[in-house]
Design a protein around this motif. Sequence first.
Motif, PDB file in Angstrom:
ATOM      1  N   UNK A  47       0.947  -1.222   0.102  1.00 50.58           N
ATOM      2  CA  UNK A  47       0.041  -0.004   0.052  1.00 50.58           C
ATOM      3  C   UNK A  47       0.926   1.168   0.026  1.00 50.58           C
ATOM      4  N   UNK A  48       0.616   2.418  -0.296  1.00 56.10           N
ATOM      5  CA  UNK A  48       1.215   3.654  -0.145  1.00 56.10           C
ATOM      6  C   UNK A  48       1.783   3.870   1.125  1.00 56.10           C
ATOM      7  N   UNK A  49       1.152   3.424   2.408  1.00 55.53           N
ATOM      8  CA  UNK A  49       1.482   3.584   3.531  1.00 55.53           C
ATOM      9  C   UNK A  49       2.649   2.642   3.878  1.00 55.53           C
TER      10      UNK A  49
ATOM     11  N   UNK B 118      18.042   8.752  -2.205  1.00 59.96           N
ATOM     12  CA  UNK B 118      17.412   7.256  -2.235  1.00 59.96           C
ATOM     13  C   UNK B 118      16.129   7.620  -3.045  1.00 59.96           C
ATOM     14  N   UNK B 119      15.781   6.638  -3.810  1.00 55.88           N
ATOM     15  CA  UNK B 119      14.360   6.541  -4.445  1.00 55.88           C
ATOM     16  C   UNK B 119      13.843   5.045  -4.554  1.00 55.88           C
ATOM     17  N   UNK B 120      12.765   5.081  -4.294  1.00 58.51           N
ATOM     18  CA  UNK B 120      12.055   3.668  -4.284  1.00 58.51           C
ATOM     19  C   UNK B 120      11.035   3.965  -5.191  1.00 58.51           C
ATOM     20  N   UNK B 121      10.886   2.838  -6.058  1.00 56.18           N
ATOM     21  CA  UNK B 121       9.676   2.652  -7.065  1.00 56.18           C
ATOM     22  C   UNK B 121       9.207   1.659  -7.029  1.00 56.18           C
ATOM     23  N   UNK B 122       7.647   1.302  -7.108  1.00 57.58           N
ATOM     24  CA  UNK B 122       7.036   0.097  -7.081  1.00 57.58           C
ATOM     25  C   UNK B 122       6.503  -0.100  -8.450  1.00 57.58           C
TER      26      UNK B 122
END
Length: 123
Positions: free
Chosen positions: A13-15, A38-42
């Motif tokens: 989820x976004x959370x 830092x980057x996090x991609x789903x």
Amino acid sequence: MATIFAATSLDLTEEQRNSLADALINDLGTIYKHALSFNLVQIPQDSCRGDSINQTTFFVCVPPYATLEKKRETIELLHNTMVRETGYQGELKNIVLFQYHDDDGVGKDGELFADIKARKAQA
């Protein structure tokens, strides 16, 4: 400086994604104290096949003089943080790839880093 890009196909989820990113940034700050990007991609699971489902791949961009110990520490930290935050997903689920950069291979704000350093040295 370390720039870390993470791509995950975990169903979050976004959370959960925001919580995971916060945990990773916090933990990585223990190793990369001075400069961390830092980057996090789903990635949607329906775009994945085979082992890439529920897999997170980290692309770690650091200077070429990063020590072997720092690389080991980074790999262990990323894995342990992922397991702590998302649970054990199985083998081949936390992949870390290192990319190295030097002053001739990095740009910042539209300018080659080597040129920035040379200009500052002349000032």
